[in-house]
Design a protein around this motif. Structure first.
Motif, PDB file in Angstrom:
ATOM      1  N   ALA A  12      86.221  50.019  10.271  1.00 57.03           N
ATOM      2  CA  ALA A  12      87.334  50.912   9.947  1.00 57.03           C
ATOM      3  C   ALA A  12      86.919  52.373   9.930  1.00 57.03           C
ATOM      4  CB  ALA A  12      87.930  50.528   8.593  1.00 57.03           C
ATOM      5  N   LYS A  13      85.637  52.631   9.721  1.00 59.30           N
ATOM      6  CA  LYS A  13      85.185  54.015   9.652  1.00 59.30           C
ATOM      7  C   LYS A  13      85.440  54.743  10.962  1.00 59.30           C
ATOM      8  CE  LYS A  13      81.292  56.756   7.996  1.00 59.30           C
ATOM      9  NZ  LYS A  13      79.916  56.722   7.445  1.00 59.30           N
ATOM     10  N   ALA A  14      85.353  54.032  12.084  1.00 59.93           N
ATOM     11  CA  ALA A  14      85.531  54.658  13.392  1.00 59.93           C
ATOM     12  C   ALA A  14      86.943  54.509  13.922  1.00 59.93           C
ATOM     13  CB  ALA A  14      84.541  54.045  14.395  1.00 59.93           C
ATOM     14  N   MET A  15      87.832  53.900  13.144  1.00 56.65           N
ATOM     15  CA  MET A  15      89.193  53.649  13.598  1.00 56.65           C
ATOM     16  C   MET A  15      90.152  54.666  13.003  1.00 56.65           C
ATOM     17  SD  MET A  15      89.092  49.496  13.098  1.00 56.65           S
ATOM     18  CE  MET A  15      90.806  49.213  13.545  1.00 56.65           C
ATOM     19  N   SER A  16      91.223  54.932  13.727  1.00 58.07           N
ATOM     20  CA  SER A  16      92.267  55.832  13.215  1.00 58.07           C
ATOM     21  C   SER A  16      93.055  55.132  12.115  1.00 58.07           C
ATOM     22  CB  SER A  16      93.214  56.234  14.340  1.00 58.07           C
ATOM     23  OG  SER A  16      93.988  55.116  14.766  1.00 58.07           O
ATOM     24  N   TYR A  17      93.779  55.916  11.336  1.00 55.65           N
ATOM     25  CA  TYR A  17      94.583  55.340  10.260  1.00 55.65           C
ATOM     26  C   TYR A  17      95.639  54.388  10.818  1.00 55.65           C
ATOM     27  CZ  TYR A  17      92.433  58.731   7.122  1.00 55.65           C
ATOM     28  OH  TYR A  17      91.536  59.449   6.380  1.00 55.65           O
ATOM     29  N   SER A  18      96.223  54.718  11.934  1.00 58.45           N
ATOM     30  CA  SER A  18      97.252  53.848  12.515  1.00 58.45           C
ATOM     31  C   SER A  18      96.647  52.539  12.998  1.00 58.45           C
ATOM     32  CB  SER A  18      97.960  54.567  13.669  1.00 58.45           C
ATOM     33  OG  SER A  18      97.039  54.933  14.680  1.00 58.45           O
ATOM     34  N   GLU A  19      95.428  52.590  13.548  1.00 61.81           N
ATOM     35  CA  GLU A  19      94.765  51.360  13.985  1.00 61.81           C
ATOM     36  C   GLU A  19      94.445  50.464  12.800  1.00 61.81           C
ATOM     37  OE1 GLU A  19      92.244  52.516  17.972  1.00 61.81           O
ATOM     38  OE2 GLU A  19      91.520  53.294  16.063  1.00 61.81           O
ATOM     39  N   VAL A  20      93.972  51.053  11.711  1.00 61.47           N
ATOM     40  CA  VAL A  20      93.663  50.269  10.510  1.00 61.47           C
ATOM     41  C   VAL A  20      94.938  49.662   9.929  1.00 61.47           C
ATOM     42  CG1 VAL A  20      92.766  50.373   8.157  1.00 61.47           C
ATOM     43  CG2 VAL A  20      91.607  51.634   9.980  1.00 61.47           C
ATOM     44  N   ALA A  21      96.013  50.450   9.892  1.00 63.17           N
ATOM     45  CA  ALA A  21      97.255  50.001   9.268  1.00 63.17           C
ATOM     46  C   ALA A  21      97.963  48.916  10.082  1.00 63.17           C
ATOM     47  CB  ALA A  21      98.200  51.182   9.070  1.00 63.17           C
ATOM     48  N   ARG A  22      97.759  48.923  11.388  1.00 60.59           N
ATOM     49  CA  ARG A  22      98.516  48.020  12.266  1.00 60.59           C
ATOM     50  C   ARG A  22      98.301  46.555  11.899  1.00 60.59           C
ATOM     51  NH1 ARG A  22      97.096  45.582  16.929  1.00 60.59           N
ATOM     52  NH2 ARG A  22      95.170  46.807  17.030  1.00 60.59           N
ATOM     53  N   PHE A  24      96.645  45.568   8.931  1.00 61.94           N
ATOM     54  CA  PHE A  24      96.150  45.503   7.552  1.00 61.94           C
ATOM     55  C   PHE A  24      96.827  44.367   6.782  1.00 61.94           C
ATOM     56  CE2 PHE A  24      96.622  46.916   3.057  1.00 61.94           C
ATOM     57  CZ  PHE A  24      95.290  46.752   2.693  1.00 61.94           C
ATOM     58  N   VAL A  25      96.006  43.633   6.020  1.00 60.22           N
ATOM     59  CA  VAL A  25      96.497  42.552   5.167  1.00 60.22           C
ATOM     60  C   VAL A  25      96.147  42.882   3.719  1.00 60.22           C
ATOM     61  CG1 VAL A  25      96.285  40.120   4.576  1.00 60.22           C
ATOM     62  CG2 VAL A  25      96.236  40.830   6.982  1.00 60.22           C
ATOM     63  N   PRO A  26      97.128  43.126   2.862  1.00 58.21           N
ATOM     64  CA  PRO A  26      96.828  43.431   1.459  1.00 58.21           C
ATOM     65  C   PRO A  26      96.420  42.170   0.700  1.00 58.21           C
ATOM     66  CG  PRO A  26      99.191  43.377   1.790  1.00 58.21           C
ATOM     67  CD  PRO A  26      98.572  43.188   3.152  1.00 58.21           C
ATOM     68  N   SER A 317      97.915  38.264  11.169  1.00 56.78           N
ATOM     69  CA  SER A 317      98.163  39.676  11.445  1.00 56.78           C
ATOM     70  C   SER A 317      97.685  40.078  12.834  1.00 56.78           C
ATOM     71  CB  SER A 317      97.459  40.541  10.391  1.00 56.78           C
ATOM     72  OG  SER A 317      96.056  40.568  10.599  1.00 56.78           O
ATOM     73  N   ARG A 318      96.726  39.348  13.359  1.00 61.66           N
ATOM     74  CA  ARG A 318      96.177  39.692  14.674  1.00 61.66           C
ATOM     75  C   ARG A 318      96.636  38.761  15.787  1.00 61.66           C
ATOM     76  NH1 ARG A 318      91.891  43.258  14.787  1.00 61.66           N
ATOM     77  NH2 ARG A 318      91.412  44.155  12.759  1.00 61.66           N
ATOM     78  N   SER A 319      96.947  37.516  15.439  1.00 65.80           N
ATOM     79  CA  SER A 319      97.270  36.543  16.478  1.00 65.80           C
ATOM     80  C   SER A 319      98.550  36.888  17.226  1.00 65.80           C
ATOM     81  CB  SER A 319      97.394  35.142  15.864  1.00 65.80           C
ATOM     82  OG  SER A 319      98.437  35.102  14.906  1.00 65.80           O
TER      83      SER A 319
END
Length: 634
Positions: A12-22, A24-26, A317-319
């Motif tokens: 996540a450190k190298a990813m944009s906020y939108s990429e992380v949020a897309r 994301f599982v709380p 979330s990814r499938s």
């Protein structure tokens, strides 16, 4: 899916906020962390600390959409400011001391770099807020200006903040504050470098030295919020990977947590489970306490049911991004294994696995029969328990010996796969992979670590033609074994020093190998028992050198603690605590994944493999006299 290596993707450190949020599982961990309180997030490398912090930031919250996101946004009562770590905080201090400078001077420059780094993030947050909530020009929209600042108001705010922070922005705007703080960072590094090289001995007098991080940020944000008519608004600093910060900075921030709970600024800090020992030295003021001052959240799962549900949500979330997987549950894609995980907390699920089909029951019964034919100690166990394996075995609680049979079924399968005929002998066979395929196994091996889970699934699916599901067993076990071996290789290359104070002369993987080999030999080569040890306690006889090796192993997720970290910031000591090897190493050391009793670590380290076998086989004399007819007699 892409062909990516195991530990490199999904950082996540190298990813944009939108990429992380897309995707994301709380999790429950996110809920514990997210509230309007000071928090310490403790977790190993790759455990998802950066993801959680980015998702609490203003940028992450904005990028996160959906019904679940909206529910969380209503409960988060602050604006999060993400602050990445910078190794310069520590290297600056080290270089000044090495150059002969007084330690107090090095601490001043190191602290100045840290404070400026934080204030830069704060200024960026204010600049972002202004861009989303434009100010009003004098003489325009006068009626609307009641709800927000005018341009003149904003300029007065920036002027005040510049005075507090001792900077001279080119213009009176938040963007200019950002630029001036970036310039200051360069100045600090230049001044520290010159001081080290020229060996200055005078007292440094730069204006930026000695600024208090919490006070400088709090007063600036209070001034800013007053202009927007929201004096009660709260902000939160999200200090990521803070274990790389020098000791004096960690102490300063932890002390600030004790007093900042009711103020303008909240603090959330991410740390490795085992930080520098010096963190717990005597301090002038008492450190913060859990629950009273901070909410401590640890990113590992004692409850495998909780971890399994999180893994399921990560998969879903990814499938949906892949046509062949869209709409499918993970159990459909990977199927189930009868030898996955045996935990008391998962008894119902284990019953379902072992009684799912008649074929499963037949396979399990055959394993019992085969082991009974070549293992006298297992024969003795069956007679003692009055278990008749000549008939198909039932694993339901209502079946005769159902609970016992279900508990030992994975142990029997492992022992049968690796035990040769004859006392204490092993046979050379290919790995027993029946425990390492199926969704339950994949989720367990991942330990609820999102990066590990995604790496496992990516590797498995990269070699799949998506022709049918479940994915064939060889593809699953091949992907699992590949990932687990890469993880083991990474551990073999781990440095023997962390954070300057955790140092060991014992290779980390050497200790892990002794533990894994001991458990495998107790499982396969010694007398059969219902509950062979698969956990260990770090007892007082273990040397400090070995304990330090284990501290590094904890930080990489290689061993998992059954207890909650007792101290704020993680584990001050490992002694007296119970651990197991991560399930990611189970295929490497040929171990089942299960809860079990523990043995002292000193016993493991002091016991040679030959002695283990000798001890275990001492009880086999009676069993060796048994014959097949007696075993299965009705």
């Amino acid at each position: 899916m892409s062909h990516q290596t195991f530990l490199e993707p999904f950082n996540a450190k190298a990813m944009s906020y939108s990429e992380v949020a897309r995707t994301f599982v709380p999790s429950t961990k996110f809920t514990q962390l997210a509230g309007a309180w000071n928090s310490i997030l403790v977790g190993p490398r790759g455990g998802g600390k950066t993801t959680l912090f980015k998702m609490l930031s203003a940028e992450g919250q904005e990028a996160w959409i959906g019904s679940v996101a909206e529910q969380y946004k209503k409960t988060i009562g602050y604006t999060g400011i993400y602050v990445p770590s910078d190794i310069a905080w520590g290297t600056m201090l080290e270089s000044l001391i090495e150059a002969g400078q007084d330690e107090s001077v090095g601490i001043l420059f190191s602290e100045a770099a840290f404070v400026t780094h934080v204030l830069l993030s704060v200024a960026t947050g204010m600049d972002r807020h202004v861009s989303l909530n434009p100010v009003f020009r004098e003489g325009h929209d006068a009626e609307s200006a009641v709800d927000g600042p005018t341009q003149a108001d904003l300029e007065r705010v920036v002027e005040t903040i510049a005075m507090l922070w001792k900077v001279q922005p080119v213009s009176l705007s938040p963007a200019s504050l950002v630029d001036s703080l970036r310039a200051r960072l360069l100045d600090i590094k230049r001044d520290a470098r010159l001081r080290a090289k020229l060996k200055f001995t005078d007292v440094p007098t730069q204006e930026y030295l000695g600024i208090d991080m919490v006070e400088a940020a709090s007063q600036a944000l209070q001034t800013f919020d007053m202009a927007y008519c929201r004096s009660d608004h709260r902000w939160c600093l999200l200090l990521d990977e803070f274990e790389v910060a020098p000791m004096h900075l960690q102490k300063t921030v932890l002390a600030a947590m004790r007093a900042s709970g009711a103020q303008k600024l909240l603090l959330k800090v991410a740390l490795a489970p085992c930080g520098p020992d010096l963190l717990y030295d005597e301090q002038p003021s008492a450190p913060p306490s859990q629950n009273n001052d901070v909410q401590q959240v640890q990113l590992w799962y004692a409850d495998k049911t909780e971890a399994g549900e999180f893994c399921r949500q990560v998969f879903l979330s990814r499938s949906s991004s892949y046509t062949a997987l869209a709409g499918k549950m993970p159990s459909e894609v990977f199927g189930s294994s009868a030898y996955a995980v045996v935990d008391d907390s998962e008894e119902v699920a284990q019953i379902d696995l072992l009684t799912l089909t008649g074929r499963n029951k037949k396979q399990v019964t055959e394993q019992f029969q085969l082991l009974a034919q070549k293992d006298p100690t297992f024969q003795e166990f069956l007679i003692r328990k009055q278990i008749d394996v000549s008939r198909e075995l039932g694993m339901q609680p209502s079946d005769p010996h159902g609970n016992t049979l279900r508990k030992i079924a994975p142990l029997v399968a492992f022992r049968n796969a690796y035990k040769g005929k004859g006392v204490g002998k092993k046979r050379g066979v290919k790995p027993f992979n029946a425990a390492y395929f199926g969704w339950e196994s994949i989720a367990a091996i991942s330990e609820g670590n999102p990066r590990w889970l995604i790496g496992l699934i990516t590797r498995i699916m990269s070699s799949s033609n998506h022709a049918h599901f479940p994915v064939p067993t060889p593809q699953q076990t091949g992907g699992v074994q590949w990932n687990c071996q890469r993880y083991a290789e990474m551990l073999q290359s781990v440095a023997n020093e962390q954070f300057g104070s955790i140092k060991t002369s014992t290779p980390i993987y050497e200790v892990l190998s002794k533990i894994g080999d001991y458990f495998h030999n107790r499982l396969v080569r010694t007398a059969f028992v219902e509950d062979p040890p698969m956990a260990f306690v770090v007892d007082e006889r273990v040397s400090d050198d070995v304990e330090h090796a284990l501290r590094i192993a904890v930080n990489h997720g290689a061993i998992v603690c059954y207890e909650i970290a007792p101290e704020v910031g993680g584990f001050r000591t490992l002694r007296g605590l119970r651990f197991r090897l991560t399930y990611l190493l189970a295929p490497v050391f040929k171990l089942p994944m299960r809860k079990s009793k523990a043995v002292s670590l000193s016993t493991i380290l002091e016991t040679s493999p030959e002695l283990q076998v000798g001890q275990g086989d001492s009880s086999t004399s009676t069993a060796e006299k048994l014959i097949q007819g007696e075993l299965w007699a009705s």
